[in-house]
Scaffold this active site. Structure first.
Site, PDB file in Angstrom:
ATOM      1  N   SER A  16      42.686  47.971  41.477  1.00 14.89           N
ATOM      2  CA  SER A  16      41.452  48.739  41.520  1.00 14.89           C
ATOM      3  C   SER A  16      41.097  49.271  40.120  1.00 14.89           C
ATOM      4  CB  SER A  16      41.570  49.858  42.558  1.00 14.89           C
ATOM      5  OG  SER A  16      40.321  50.430  42.835  1.00 14.89           O
ATOM      6  N   ASP A  63      37.373  43.838  51.694  1.00 17.00           N
ATOM      7  CA  ASP A  63      37.478  45.060  50.900  1.00 17.00           C
ATOM      8  C   ASP A  63      36.180  45.862  51.043  1.00 17.00           C
ATOM      9  OD1 ASP A  63      37.447  46.908  48.663  1.00 17.00           O
ATOM     10  OD2 ASP A  63      38.979  45.688  47.703  1.00 17.00           O
ATOM     11  N   HIS A  88      41.177  46.873  50.779  1.00 16.77           N
ATOM     12  CA  HIS A  88      41.456  47.392  49.439  1.00 16.77           C
ATOM     13  C   HIS A  88      42.821  48.067  49.327  1.00 16.77           C
ATOM     14  CE1 HIS A  88      39.858  48.495  45.473  1.00 16.77           C
ATOM     15  NE2 HIS A  88      40.371  49.704  45.618  1.00 16.77           N
TER      16      HIS A  88
END
Length: 277
Positions: A146, A222, A255
């Protein structure tokens, strides 16, 4: 350097440590997994950069890297994502301030004094680890998730040849083109978008940066893909630049660290092939 904790794990040692950083002006904590090895040997290393809201503990506790690192003989290092302490400025939002350093060197007040995560990672932290652990600095890989995927990509692209392998899970590929990035870059660097380009992997590639041995893993489910991550921007930049890189889109994955943990062992094996070549 202060030892916070050490535990035996898969024959090696998972530790947490603290040192006083000259770059941030604060104590900084980090985690190191050191697999069992001959006392005189030096091992390849993977630097792992974590995402928004994380400390060194998130990857240390949630990311299932230790067995694979033990198998392949690789040291795995997890720094913090920002400076910490009562004197460090902060913001009420989760995506700015503590836990959200974005791996940039801030130029705007009140962040400029301590939020210098680019210089901390690139110029100080890696040397601190090399002085205290048996890492082979000729065999480095870098990875992240991320915000940390953004960090891994940009650190590697700014330092071609320094890392033999680079990988990113669910990275923020272009802070110039997403709400997370626009907020962070404006707050830390000011409104001049040209000053943001060294912290944008797509812009770095457009401006001529090139690296070898790059792989990206992204979940198709995600929740941040369409608004924040925009993986296709990186895919387009790689294609236009003619870079030999792999972008894997995984059906059904989100995610979370559940996604990252699913593929981390294979990713470490991929790094190991390049770090031991």
């Amino acid at each position: 350097m202060e030892t916070i904790s050490q535990s035996r794990c898969y024959g090696g040692t998972q530790g947490a440590y603290r040192h006083d950083s000259r770059t941030t002006g604060t104590p900084m904590t980090f985690a190191v997994y050191e697999p069992e090895h001959r006392s005189t040997g030096r091992l390849p290393v993977i630097w792992w950069l974590s995402g928004l809201t994380c400390t060194h503990e998130n990857a240390m506790n949630k990311l299932e890297y230790k067995e694979a690192c033990s198998e392949h003989g690789i040291i795995f290092v997890c720094p913090d994502t920002s400076p910490r302490g009562d004197e460090v400025p902060d913001d009420e939002a989760y995506d700015f301030g503590k836990g959200a350093g974005f791996y940039v060197d801030a130029t705007q007040d009140p962040w400029a004094d301590s939020f210098r995560m680019r210089s901390y990672i690139e110029d100080e932290f890696m040397d601190v680890v090399a002085q205290n652990f048996p890492v082979d600095m000729e065999r480095q890989g870098i990875a992240g998730h991320s915000m940390g995927g953004h960090g891994a990509l940009t650190v590697s692209l700014r330092n071609p040849g320094r890392f033999r392998s680079t990988s990113a899970f669910s990275p923020i590929v272009s802070p110039l083109n997403c709400p997370w990035g626009e907020k962070a870059m404006t707050g830390y660097l000011g409104p001049d978008r040209e000053a943001w380009r060294p912290y944008d992997s797509v812009a770095l590639i457009e401006d001529g940066a090139r690296i070898d041995n790059l792989v990206v893993h992204q979940g198709r489910d995600d929740q941040f893909l369409d608004e924040q991550l925009k993986t296709w921007l990186l895919s387009d930049a790689l294609r236009h630049a003619g870079m030999d890189a792999a972008v894997h889109m995984h059906e059904g994955y989100d995610h979370s660290y559940f996604f990252v943990s699913t593929f981390i062992a294979g990713n470490i094996a991929w790094h190991a092939e390049r770090l031991k070549a």
